[in-house]
Scaffold this active site. Structure first.
Site, mmCIF file in Angstrom:
data_model
loop_
_atom_site.group_PDB
_atom_site.id
_atom_site.type_symbol
_atom_site.label_atom_id
_atom_site.label_comp_id
_atom_site.label_asym_id
_atom_site.label_seq_id
_atom_site.Cartn_x
_atom_site.Cartn_y
_atom_site.Cartn_z
ATOM 1 N N LYS A 197 0.713 -1.532 -0.033
ATOM 2 C CA LYS A 197 -0.137 0.040 0.759
ATOM 3 C C LYS A 197 0.975 1.024 -0.494
ATOM 4 C CE LYS A 197 -3.824 -2.421 0.581
ATOM 5 N NZ LYS A 197 -5.174 -1.904 -0.391
ATOM 6 N N ASP B 295 -0.755 0.290 -4.293
ATOM 7 C CA ASP B 295 -2.144 0.455 -4.609
ATOM 8 C C ASP B 295 -2.626 1.412 -3.578
ATOM 9 O OD1 ASP B 295 -4.892 0.301 -4.225
ATOM 10 O OD2 ASP B 295 -4.907 -2.213 -3.367
ATOM 11 N N GLU C 262 -2.924 0.777 -8.244
ATOM 12 C CA GLU C 262 -4.145 -0.150 -8.246
ATOM 13 C C GLU C 262 -5.132 0.901 -7.550
ATOM 14 O OE1 GLU C 262 -6.354 -3.296 -5.441
ATOM 15 O OE2 GLU C 262 -4.110 -3.804 -6.555
ATOM 16 N N GLU D 173 -12.237 -3.343 -7.297
ATOM 17 C CA GLU D 173 -12.701 -3.805 -6.572
ATOM 18 C C GLU D 173 -13.443 -2.942 -5.906
ATOM 19 O OE1 GLU D 173 -10.721 -2.974 -2.633
ATOM 20 O OE2 GLU D 173 -8.954 -2.904 -3.607
ATOM 21 N N ASP E 66 -13.645 -8.292 -8.807
ATOM 22 C CA ASP E 66 -14.590 -8.240 -7.348
ATOM 23 C C ASP E 66 -15.680 -9.664 -7.126
ATOM 24 O OD1 ASP E 66 -13.419 -7.759 -4.494
ATOM 25 O OD2 ASP E 66 -16.256 -7.870 -4.528
ATOM 26 N N HIS F 268 -9.373 -8.692 -7.104
ATOM 27 C CA HIS F 268 -9.418 -8.548 -5.862
ATOM 28 C C HIS F 268 -9.580 -9.045 -4.899
ATOM 29 C CE1 HIS F 268 -11.491 -6.355 -2.512
ATOM 30 N NE2 HIS F 268 -10.367 -6.227 -2.163
#
Length: 431
Positions: A219, A249, A275, A304, A327, A354
């Site tokens: 992240k 992400d 992402e 997602e 997702d 995701h």
């Protein structure tokens, strides 16, 4: 004959915020939660489905599931699955409920849970895992599962059937690959949560590297200086020249110009993709970011929070993304996922679902297997987070860097009753 006689919802919340599992730039303290439904029948079979949330609001999704489930009470399972596309259209056609959608938001989250529960019930009645039911369909049967309203400008049923027929001659070999647990390579996010300290992150990277992982996601988005330090540590562990791939992400935290500027400054770490760089509804924004980052070798991924097949259609057809992240329950269950798989196949965009949430790896292992066996015919990767699997009867399992293909009947998300009881909200301590 199997008749659906009722539905029970359960609001289950796991306190992942306590150790910062799941923490990112947008969601600092989420509690992984399941808006869960159990379909009762006049037989011994039950259908289990769930939608993933991160805590508050889970009770609203449960209420929506209860309202939607009224549309299938008294229905025969055989009638529901005989023409799945028609059934899906019926489930989204209550005009009053469409008014507070349509086909998006809380209502759509609830639909995903309910549709997936019907698939789980059907699979248990047939004695097969969901992925195998789809793998054994003819191209025509596959396409009849889909409601093509709103997407025929991107792909028609006739085109879809032809695409699937082209995969038929080699499908048997890919089914064998799945049976030998070589259909779905895994990537890991377990080390990447922003709330983890550097030592914990480094240790988890070393641990997952030792388990055979080749793809790692971290992240980013709260501090450029901090992100550079964390990505430096990650590259020190996984290297640059060992075939190991890094992804990052941002979980929607940036505007379009911010995303472009920020990621240019992280280009030295050679991420495969960024992402969710911006709002999940911003097709033009994703396209601008993709175009700006392409010279730097950075792709764009999202999905997602993509609310339905219509937004996916725009992202894919307009060339706004390099990676499509379906997702399992954000959109309307298995059927709408199949639609997106076909659009992505036609336009050459790989599927990388995701899967970072409770129950999602259990779900998405089926979807990635379907994509490989039936649609794309190509190996991709699937996210895996090593949290909360012990609460399911048939948890997803990683071996030698691959998902172990599910063999048990159903959709793999049946939660243990003791876990539902322990983590149901509100519990005694919450009253």
């Amino acid at each position: 004959m199997v008749t659906i006689t009722g539905a029970t919802t359960r609001d289950c919340r796991f306190p992942t915020s306590l150790d910062k599992t799941g923490s990112d730039a947008m969601n600092a303290a989420g509690d992984y939660s399941a808006a869960y439904v159990i379909l009762e029948t006049d037989t011994q079979h039950k259908g289990h489905g769930m939608t993933f949330t991160i805590g508050r609001g889970n009770e609203i999704v449960c209420q929506a599931i209860a309202v939607l489930s009224d549309r299938i009470k008294g229905k025969k399972l055989e009638d529901l699955v005989a023409d799945w596309g028609k059934t899906w259209r019926y489930l989204v056609s209550d005009s009053h409920l469409r008014w507070i959608g349509p086909e998006k938001g809380v209502i759509h989250l609830a639909l995903g849970s309910l549709v997936n529960a019907i698939w789980d019930l059907w699979a248990k009645v047939l004695g097969k895992p969901v992925w195998r039911i789809v793998a054994e369909m003819s191209p025509e049967e596959f396409v009849r599962c889909i409601d093509f309203r709103y997407i025929t400008d991107a792909i028609t049923p006739e085109e879809a059937i032809q695409m699937l027929k082209e995969q038929e001659p080699t499908k048997a070999q890919r089914i064998k690959d799945a049976e030998q647990n070589r259909a779905v390579p895994a990537y890991t996010t377990s080390a990447g949560w922003l709330g983890y300290g550097e030592d914990k992150m480094k240790g988890l990277l070393q641990e997952t590297l030792g388990k055979g992982y080749k793809h790692f996601k971290l992240k980013v988005g709260t501090s450029l200086e901090q992100d550079k330090k964390r990505l430096s540590i990650a590259r020190d562990v996984i290297g640059y020249d060992k075939g190991n791939i890094l992804m990052v992400d941002a979980n929607q935290v940036w505007s379009v110009p911010e995303a472009i500027d920020y990621m240019k400054q992280l280009a030295e770490f050679k991420p495969w993709f960024i992402e969710e760089p911006t709002s999940p509804d911003d097709v033009f924004g994703h396209k601008a970011i993709r175009d700006a980052l392409k010279p730097h070798g950075i792709g764009v991924a999202t999905g997602e929070m993509c609310q339905n097949r219509v937004i996916f259609k725009q992202l894919i057809v307009q060339g706004a993304i390099d990676v499509c992240q379906i997702d399992a329950c954000r959109i309307g269950g298995v059927n709408e996922v199949l639609a997106v798989l076909l659009i992505a196949k036609k336009y050459g965009v790989p599927i990388v679902p995701h899967s970072g949430g409770v129950g999602l790896p259990e779900y998405t292992q089926h979807l990635s297997t379907i994509d490989y066996v039936c649609v794309s015919g190509k190996l991709s990767v699937l996210e895996y987070v090593d949290h909360l699997h012990e609460h399911f009867f048939h948890p997803s399992v990683i071996k030698d860097g691959y998902y172990t293909t599910p063999t048990e009947p159903g959709y793999s998300v049946e939660m243990k009753p003791a876990s539902m009881d322990q983590y149901e909200f509100p519990g005694k301590e919450d009253l």
